[in-house]
Design an enzyme around this catalytic site. Structure first.
Site, PDB file in Angstrom:
ATOM      1  CE1 TYR A  41      15.389 -21.443  54.232  1.00 58.49           C
ATOM      2  CE2 TYR A  41      16.855 -19.942  53.083  1.00 58.49           C
ATOM      3  CZ  TYR A  41      15.631 -20.216  53.657  1.00 58.49           C
ATOM      4  OH  TYR A  41      14.655 -19.252  53.639  1.00 58.49           O
ATOM      5  CG  HIS A  81      13.330 -19.519  59.392  1.00 54.11           C
ATOM      6  ND1 HIS A  81      14.338 -20.230  58.805  1.00 54.11           N
ATOM      7  CD2 HIS A  81      12.401 -19.364  58.415  1.00 54.11           C
ATOM      8  CE1 HIS A  81      14.039 -20.493  57.551  1.00 54.11           C
ATOM      9  NE2 HIS A  81      12.857 -19.975  57.287  1.00 54.11           N
ATOM     10  CE  LYS A 116      15.267 -16.153  55.966  1.00 52.28           C
ATOM     11  NZ  LYS A 116      15.971 -16.918  54.923  1.00 52.28           N
ATOM     12  CG  ASP A 156      17.102 -14.604  52.676  1.00 49.88           C
ATOM     13  OD1 ASP A 156      16.797 -13.709  53.489  1.00 49.88           O
ATOM     14  OD2 ASP A 156      16.609 -15.753  52.709  1.00 49.88           O
TER      15      ASP A 156
HETATM   16  P1  NAP Z   1      10.794 -17.825  44.319  1.00 47.46           P
HETATM   17  O1  NAP Z   1      11.963 -16.914  44.291  1.00 47.46           O
HETATM   18  O2  NAP Z   1       9.417 -17.303  44.364  1.00 47.46           O
HETATM   19  O3  NAP Z   1      10.831 -18.790  43.057  1.00 47.46           O
HETATM   20  C1  NAP Z   1      11.939 -19.564  42.730  1.00 47.46           C
HETATM   21  C2  NAP Z   1      11.567 -20.372  41.473  1.00 47.46           C
HETATM   22  O4  NAP Z   1      11.426 -19.503  40.341  1.00 47.46           O
HETATM   23  C3  NAP Z   1      12.601 -21.397  41.119  1.00 47.46           C
HETATM   24  O5  NAP Z   1      11.918 -22.556  40.668  1.00 47.46           O
HETATM   25  C4  NAP Z   1      13.355 -20.763  39.954  1.00 47.46           C
HETATM   26  O6  NAP Z   1      13.845 -21.745  39.086  1.00 47.46           O
HETATM   27  C5  NAP Z   1      12.279 -19.955  39.290  1.00 47.46           C
HETATM   28  N1  NAP Z   1      12.775 -18.750  38.619  1.00 47.46           N
HETATM   29  C6  NAP Z   1      13.635 -17.819  39.125  1.00 47.46           C
HETATM   30  N2  NAP Z   1      13.805 -16.820  38.244  1.00 47.46           N
HETATM   31  C7  NAP Z   1      13.075 -17.115  37.145  1.00 47.46           C
HETATM   32  C8  NAP Z   1      12.870 -16.458  35.903  1.00 47.46           C
HETATM   33  N3  NAP Z   1      13.446 -15.292  35.643  1.00 47.46           N
HETATM   34  N4  NAP Z   1      12.053 -17.057  35.000  1.00 47.46           N
HETATM   35  C9  NAP Z   1      11.452 -18.239  35.270  1.00 47.46           C
HETATM   36  N5  NAP Z   1      11.626 -18.908  36.430  1.00 47.46           N
HETATM   37  C10 NAP Z   1      12.429 -18.349  37.373  1.00 47.46           C
HETATM   38  O7  NAP Z   1      10.926 -18.890  45.522  1.00 47.46           O
HETATM   39  P2  NAP Z   1      11.661 -19.047  46.903  1.00 47.46           P
HETATM   40  O8  NAP Z   1      13.038 -19.557  46.661  1.00 47.46           O
HETATM   41  O9  NAP Z   1      10.772 -19.848  47.759  1.00 47.46           O
HETATM   42  O10 NAP Z   1      11.745 -17.586  47.551  1.00 47.46           O
HETATM   43  C11 NAP Z   1      12.846 -16.730  47.401  1.00 47.46           C
HETATM   44  C12 NAP Z   1      13.711 -16.716  48.647  1.00 47.46           C
HETATM   45  O11 NAP Z   1      12.956 -16.324  49.800  1.00 47.46           O
HETATM   46  C13 NAP Z   1      14.259 -18.096  49.075  1.00 47.46           C
HETATM   47  O12 NAP Z   1      15.314 -18.545  48.264  1.00 47.46           O
HETATM   48  C14 NAP Z   1      14.650 -17.825  50.509  1.00 47.46           C
HETATM   49  O13 NAP Z   1      15.893 -17.153  50.583  1.00 47.46           O
HETATM   50  C15 NAP Z   1      13.491 -16.945  50.965  1.00 47.46           C
HETATM   51  N6  NAP Z   1      12.408 -17.718  51.630  1.00 47.46           N
HETATM   52  C16 NAP Z   1      12.159 -17.478  52.946  1.00 47.46           C
HETATM   53  C17 NAP Z   1      11.144 -18.157  53.607  1.00 47.46           C
HETATM   54  C18 NAP Z   1      10.888 -17.872  55.066  1.00 47.46           C
HETATM   55  O14 NAP Z   1      10.135 -18.632  55.705  1.00 47.46           O
HETATM   56  N7  NAP Z   1      11.458 -16.816  55.605  1.00 47.46           N
HETATM   57  C19 NAP Z   1      10.366 -19.105  52.934  1.00 47.46           C
HETATM   58  C20 NAP Z   1      10.631 -19.338  51.587  1.00 47.46           C
HETATM   59  C21 NAP Z   1      11.650 -18.636  50.948  1.00 47.46           C
HETATM   60  P3  NAP Z   1      15.427 -21.857  38.722  1.00 47.46           P
HETATM   61  O15 NAP Z   1      16.174 -21.916  40.030  1.00 47.46           O
HETATM   62  O16 NAP Z   1      15.495 -23.127  37.944  1.00 47.46           O
HETATM   63  O17 NAP Z   1      15.753 -20.631  37.924  1.00 47.46           O
END
Ligand code: NAP
Length: 283
Positions: free
Chosen positions: A48, A107, A73, A43
């Site tokens: 990004y 997006h 997106k 994704d």
């Molecule tokens: P998330 O997946 O909720 O959290 C990521 C965080 O969690 C990072 O700091 C990561 O650190 C940590 N983490 C991951 N696995 C872990 C584990 N097993 N134990 C402890 N910590 C862990 O945040 P997100 O990146 O915002 O959301 C996920 C995806 O959703 C994004 O990458 C993106 O593709 C998508 N997204 C879309 C939108 C939209 O508007 N459509 C907005 C936000 C995000 P490390 O990397 O250091 O492991």
């Protein structure tokens, strides 16, 4: 990998890998490691700034294109939205080094949403994307889009985690056969999610981490999830969630953590609408 079937018949993995906030110069390595760990749904987004690096990782991985599910997106476009959407999709495809994506998401629910959507419908008909959808659409915007267009979105990707569970959105999406996809499934660690006592206790009962409990909870709600990590250990942990099942009591205990409100920002907030609507990215 367990899959869901979208409303147009396309199969989508229920768990994938998100690359938001991974700097472009770290993304190729992270995606290479994620593919090696078994992730097949990637994704990314034009916004990004790392589509090229995702494309490089795909190219060098040896994974067959038909085994991958690649999402990118569309950022908010200036008028004429139909021409600009097409140009933006072609730019994303060029950066990814692909002739089509599997899912193209609008997006943000801003700009000439209808013009953007119609261009996305055309792109889908021409095979440039297998599925089309939206992100960050609240029920009012989602219903309006469904009722006033030919194609209902296949997916709506929205903030969803134990502190903001989106039950109403989920029920509505189920009714209209729009697949719920979670972003920020871990709430990016906010509210001390990874050390939360309720989630920790559930994890202990299964010999699993809090992260695994959260992903399992999403999967059991039929929500597609895309955890982000730059750590190979955590990538491996986050995909290892298909050998246990939360009980009804455990699901209910997690349901009680819902605060019903965002931990990031509200897409109805006028300041955010203004900021996101005015932001332009170079594609
Ligand atoms: P998330 O997946 O909720 O959290 C990521 C965080 O969690 C990072 O700091 C990561 O650190 C940590 N983490 C991951 N696995 C872990 C584990 N097993 N134990 C402890 N910590 C862990 O945040 P997100 O990146 O915002 O959301 C996920 C995806 O959703 C994004 O990458 C993106 O593709 C998508 N997204 C879309 C939108 C939209 O508007 N459509 C907005 C936000 C995000 P490390 O990397 O250091 O492991």
């Amino acid at each position: 990998m367990q899959t869901v079937t979208l409303n147009n018949g396309v199969q989508m993995p229920i768990l994938g890998f998100g690359v938001y906030q991974i700097p472009a110069d770290r993304t190729e390595r992270a995606v290479t490691q994620a593919l090696a760990a078994g992730y097949r749904l990637l994704d990314t987004a034009a916004a990004y700034g790392n589509e090229e690096a995702v494309g490089d990782a795909i190219k060098n991985s040896g994974v067959r294109r038909e085994d991958l599910f690649v999402t990118t997106k569309l950022w908010v476009q200036d008028a004429p939205a139909q021409d600009n959407t097409r140009r933006a999709l072609e730019a994303s495809l060029a950066k990814l080094g692909l002739d089509h994506v599997d899912l193209y998401l609008m997006h943000q629910p801003y700009g000439d949403v209808y013009g953007q959507w119609r261009a996305m419908e055309t792109a889908q008909a021409e095979g440039l994307t297998r599925a089309i959808g939206v992100a960050n659409f609240h029920p009012d915007r989602l219903l309006d889009l469904i009722f006033n267009n030919d194609t209902a979105p296949q997916v709506n990707q929205i903030e969803t985690h134990p502190f903001f569970q989106r039950d109403l959105d989920h029920a509505l999406m189920r009714e209209h056969r729009v697949q719920h996809q979670a972003w920020g499934g871990f709430a990016e660690g906010k509210n001390d999610l990874f050390t939360h006592p309720v989630l920790g206790k559930v994890g202990e009962a299964h010999g699993k981490s809090v992260a695994q409990v959260v992903l399992r909870w999403l999967i059991q709600r039929d929500i597609v999830t895309i955890p982000k990590s730059v750590s190979p250990d955590r990538m491996a942990q986050n995909i290892d969630v298909f050998d246990f099942r939360l009980t009804d009591d455990q699901m209910a205990g997690i349901a009680a953590l819902d605060t019903g409100t965002t931990l990031f920002f509200d897409h109805h907030d006028p300041e955010m609408v203004a900021w996101l609507s005015k932001r332009r990215i170079d594609n």
